[in-house]
Design a protein around this motif. Structure first.
Motif, PDB file in Angstrom:
ATOM      1  N   GLU A   1      -4.555  -0.625  -4.169  1.00  0.00           N
ATOM      2  CA  GLU A   1      -3.302  -1.315  -3.879  1.00  0.00           C
ATOM      3  C   GLU A   1      -2.394  -0.447  -3.019  1.00  0.00           C
ATOM      4  OE1 GLU A   1      -1.777  -2.266  -7.672  1.00  0.00           O
ATOM      5  OE2 GLU A   1      -3.212  -3.888  -8.063  1.00  0.00           O
ATOM      6  N   THR A   2      -2.412   0.865  -3.283  1.00  0.00           N
ATOM      7  CA  THR A   2      -1.618   1.771  -2.460  1.00  0.00           C
ATOM      8  C   THR A   2      -2.099   1.756  -1.014  1.00  0.00           C
ATOM      9  OG1 THR A   2      -1.179   3.217  -4.356  1.00  0.00           O
ATOM     10  CG2 THR A   2      -0.880   4.163  -2.160  1.00  0.00           C
ATOM     11  N   LEU A   3      -3.431   1.723  -0.835  1.00  0.00           N
ATOM     12  CA  LEU A   3      -3.985   1.677   0.519  1.00  0.00           C
ATOM     13  C   LEU A   3      -3.579   0.386   1.233  1.00  0.00           C
ATOM     14  CD1 LEU A   3      -7.570   3.102  -0.080  1.00  0.00           C
ATOM     15  CD2 LEU A   3      -5.651   4.233   1.043  1.00  0.00           C
ATOM     16  N   VAL A   4      -3.520  -0.721   0.488  1.00  0.00           N
ATOM     17  CA  VAL A   4      -3.094  -1.977   1.093  1.00  0.00           C
ATOM     18  C   VAL A   4      -1.639  -1.884   1.534  1.00  0.00           C
ATOM     19  CG1 VAL A   4      -2.645  -4.425   0.639  1.00  0.00           C
ATOM     20  CG2 VAL A   4      -4.790  -3.391  -0.111  1.00  0.00           C
ATOM     21  N   LEU A   5      -0.805  -1.247   0.689  1.00  0.00           N
ATOM     22  CA  LEU A   5       0.595  -1.051   1.080  1.00  0.00           C
ATOM     23  C   LEU A   5       0.696  -0.132   2.291  1.00  0.00           C
ATOM     24  CD1 LEU A   5       2.392  -0.702  -2.376  1.00  0.00           C
ATOM     25  CD2 LEU A   5       2.501  -2.618  -0.777  1.00  0.00           C
ATOM     26  N   VAL A   6      -0.227   0.823   2.383  1.00  0.00           N
ATOM     27  CA  VAL A   6      -0.232   1.716   3.542  1.00  0.00           C
ATOM     28  C   VAL A   6      -0.461   0.927   4.827  1.00  0.00           C
ATOM     29  CG1 VAL A   6      -1.522   3.569   4.686  1.00  0.00           C
ATOM     30  CG2 VAL A   6      -0.884   3.795   2.282  1.00  0.00           C
ATOM     31  N   THR A   7      -1.257  -0.144   4.747  1.00  0.00           N
ATOM     32  CA  THR A   7      -1.479  -0.945   5.941  1.00  0.00           C
ATOM     33  C   THR A   7      -0.178  -1.580   6.439  1.00  0.00           C
ATOM     34  OG1 THR A   7      -1.998  -2.984   4.713  1.00  0.00           O
ATOM     35  CG2 THR A   7      -3.825  -1.497   5.215  1.00  0.00           C
ATOM     36  N   THR A   8       0.743  -1.841   5.503  1.00  0.00           N
ATOM     37  CA  THR A   8       2.048  -2.345   5.923  1.00  0.00           C
ATOM     38  C   THR A   8       2.748  -1.330   6.805  1.00  0.00           C
ATOM     39  OG1 THR A   8       2.279  -3.652   3.900  1.00  0.00           O
ATOM     40  CG2 THR A   8       4.292  -3.186   5.121  1.00  0.00           C
ATOM     41  N   PHE A   9       2.682  -0.060   6.400  1.00  0.00           N
ATOM     42  CA  PHE A   9       3.306   0.992   7.204  1.00  0.00           C
ATOM     43  C   PHE A   9       2.540   1.226   8.506  1.00  0.00           C
ATOM     44  CE2 PHE A   9       3.053   5.523   8.364  1.00  0.00           C
ATOM     45  CZ  PHE A   9       4.352   5.704   8.817  1.00  0.00           C
ATOM     46  N   THR A  10       1.204   1.343   8.410  1.00  0.00           N
ATOM     47  CA  THR A  10       0.435   1.644   9.622  1.00  0.00           C
ATOM     48  C   THR A  10       0.531   0.512  10.641  1.00  0.00           C
ATOM     49  OG1 THR A  10      -1.577   0.799   8.545  1.00  0.00           O
ATOM     50  CG2 THR A  10      -1.178   3.185   8.437  1.00  0.00           C
ATOM     51  N   ALA A  11       0.725  -0.728  10.163  1.00  0.00           N
ATOM     52  CA  ALA A  11       0.865  -1.847  11.098  1.00  0.00           C
ATOM     53  C   ALA A  11       2.177  -1.785  11.859  1.00  0.00           C
ATOM     54  CB  ALA A  11       0.757  -3.176  10.352  1.00  0.00           C
ATOM     55  N   THR A  12       3.215  -1.250  11.220  1.00  0.00           N
ATOM     56  CA  THR A  12       4.512  -1.207  11.893  1.00  0.00           C
ATOM     57  C   THR A  12       4.579  -0.121  12.959  1.00  0.00           C
ATOM     58  OG1 THR A  12       5.421   0.258  10.172  1.00  0.00           O
ATOM     59  CG2 THR A  12       5.742  -2.120   9.885  1.00  0.00           C
TER      60      THR A  12
END
Length: 490
Positions: A382-393
């Motif tokens: 789940e943390t990695l999925v949240l990281v995708t939110t940051f990496t996408a921005t």
């Protein structure tokens, strides 16, 4: 495609100024390399389907329950996020009009700020794509279990998740023509039933089910930001047509239109379906729901057949999203590899598809999926999925900043003067929106995301050293499989 370059090997930015030939003038007008047919290129319908298909993935089937704990204030976050996504779509459209090249955000950041910014954009976007693929596959298995009970068998579950990733990868390896066909069919098959759910839900709407406006402690702004950070994962893909601009027919015309049309279509469907579920499922039940669409359909029409119907829709949607995201995950490293910023293997194409990018991406996503199941590390995943939110921005921020830099340059090839004020306002709105999403991602996600980004610095250092040993120019050679490269070489 108009790709003007300097005649020196050292300065090889894709959009540097130089004298054009009649052949390149033809390419600039059509967006298509001279002598190359359209048999492998997407038209406007398929490009729009690519955007919608990538945005509307598995997130729409989990979205209402994910934001329900914040209350109906999350609908406000939905509206803000939609406006921000449209602003980004318009910015990407303008950038693609001036830079109709495969790679999207990578191309824009590299042209504006140099190789290192381009590499960080490509690296960040690449992380986003393959981690998102793993997340979609894991979510899809939950709906597959409704149709084909796996009985909690870990080997069967892992095999199903890997199959859901490798089938789209094989479709991509078959060629862009097959990617477009799968994407168009998947988008149509999921759009119709979702629209029926949206309309049926509005007809059965009961305001008593909405629950409180704000269901959490803290400020309203904090609730909106937290909701938006969750919702962003379901909006990833707004840049899809821009990333694949090199594969779109007449990209100067079609990329911008496909981006805006796809984003508007996805946003409208998101808002209608979420509002319908909010109005048909009692708030207390929705907060605890693992399948909000199933609950909504069952309450609207009675019985339990809704679970099977929604499972079919979810699987079609997720396979379509995996199909499109697999293509995108290969396009950005392909563009970077052509410029010597990624290993050369990523620049090789077969039937219009960067095969190494597809294979490496699906292998990494598969390994992450197996790790998630065998280690039982749901929190880590789940943390990695949240990281995708940051990496996408990160690509969104750099693309918006690149557009702002182009607008300030005053160059006629970068600025459309009658639209200067409007483009500037949109660019600032897109940049501010992206920065707000970074803040809303949370400290843990930003911390982990920065570590992911800095891990790529070592890769960049190795590629930079290799270019220096090669005399400063490590671009791919002129081959029949990469006609875009022929345009870029003096």
């Amino acid at each position: 495609m108009a790709r003007n370059v300097r005649t020196t090997a050292k300065a090889h930015h894709p959009m540097s100024t130089a004298t054009t030939t009649p052949q390149r003038d033809t390419e600039a007008a059509t967006g298509t390399p001279a002598g190359r047919g359209h048999s492998r290129r997407f038209g406007l319908p398929v490009a729009t389907a690519l955007v919608m298909g990538n945005i509307i993935g598995g997130g729409i089937f989990l979205l209402p329950a994910s934001v329900a704990p914040f209350g109906t204030i999350s609908l406000l976050a939905f509206g803000v996020l939609t406006l921000g996504a449209i602003a980004l779509a318009l910015v990407f459209g303008r950038l693609a009009h001036r830079h109709p090249l495969t790679g999207g955000p990578y191309v824009y950041a590299r042209e504006a700020f140099g190789d290192f910014a381009g590499f960080l954009t490509a690296w960040s976007y690449w992380i986003t794509t393959w981690v998102s693929n793993a997340a979609l596959a894991v979510a899809a298995v939950g709906y597959l279990d409704v149709l084909v009970p796996l009985h909690g068998s870990k080997p069967a579950t892992i095999a199903a998740a890997l199959l859901l990733q490798w089938l789209p990868a094989l479709a991509n390896l078959a060629g862009t023509r097959y990617v477009g066909a799968v994407q168009l069919v998947a988008t149509v098959l999921k759009f119709v039933p979702l629209l029926l759910v949206a309309v049926g839900g509005l007809l059965s709407f009961d305001s008593a089910n909405l629950g409180p406006f704000r269901a959490t402690d803290g400020s309203a702004l904090g609730a909106v930001s937290a909701s938006a950070a969750i919702l962003l994962f379901s909006y990833l893909g707004v840049e899809s047509a821009a990333v694949s601009a090199g594969e779109v027919r007449d990209p100067r015309r079609n990329v911008g239109r496909a981006t805006v049309l796809g984003t508007l279509g996805a946003a409208l469907l998101y808002l209608l379906t979420t509002l319908s579920v909010f109005g048909t499922v009692p708030h207390e039940r929705l907060v605890a729901s693992d399948a909000p669409f199933t609950d909504s359909v069952n309450l609207m029409f009675g019985g339990t057949w809704g679970g099977t119907a929604v499972a079919c829709m979810a699987l079609v949607s997720m396979v379509g999203a995996l199909n499109g995201w697999t293509l995108l995950s290969a396009q950005t490293p392909y563009a970077a590899a052509r410029d010597g910023l990624f290993p050369k293997a990523f620049a090789r194409k077969r039937r219009g598809v960067p095969t190494a990018g597809v294979l490496v991406t699906v292998v990494l996503a598969s390994l992450l999926t197996v790790y998630n199941y065998t280690a039982g590390a749901e929190g880590v995943f789940e943390t990695l999925v949240l990281v995708t939110t940051f990496t996408a921005t990160v690509p969104y921020l750099l693309s918006s900043a690149a557009q702002f830099s182009f607008l300030l340059s005053g160059r006629s090839d970068r600025v459309h003067r009658p639209r200067l004020i409007r483009d500037t306002v949109l660019t600032l709105a897109a940049f501010g929106f992206s920065l707000w999403l970074v803040a809303g991602s949370g400290y843990a996600a930003v911390y982990q995301g920065v570590l992911f980004l800095f891990a790529g610095v070592l890769v960049y250092a190795g590629m930079s050293a290799r270019r220096q040993r090669a005399g400063g120019d490590d671009r791919t050679t002129d081959t029949p499989e990469a006609p875009e490269v022929r345009e870029a070489r003096p």
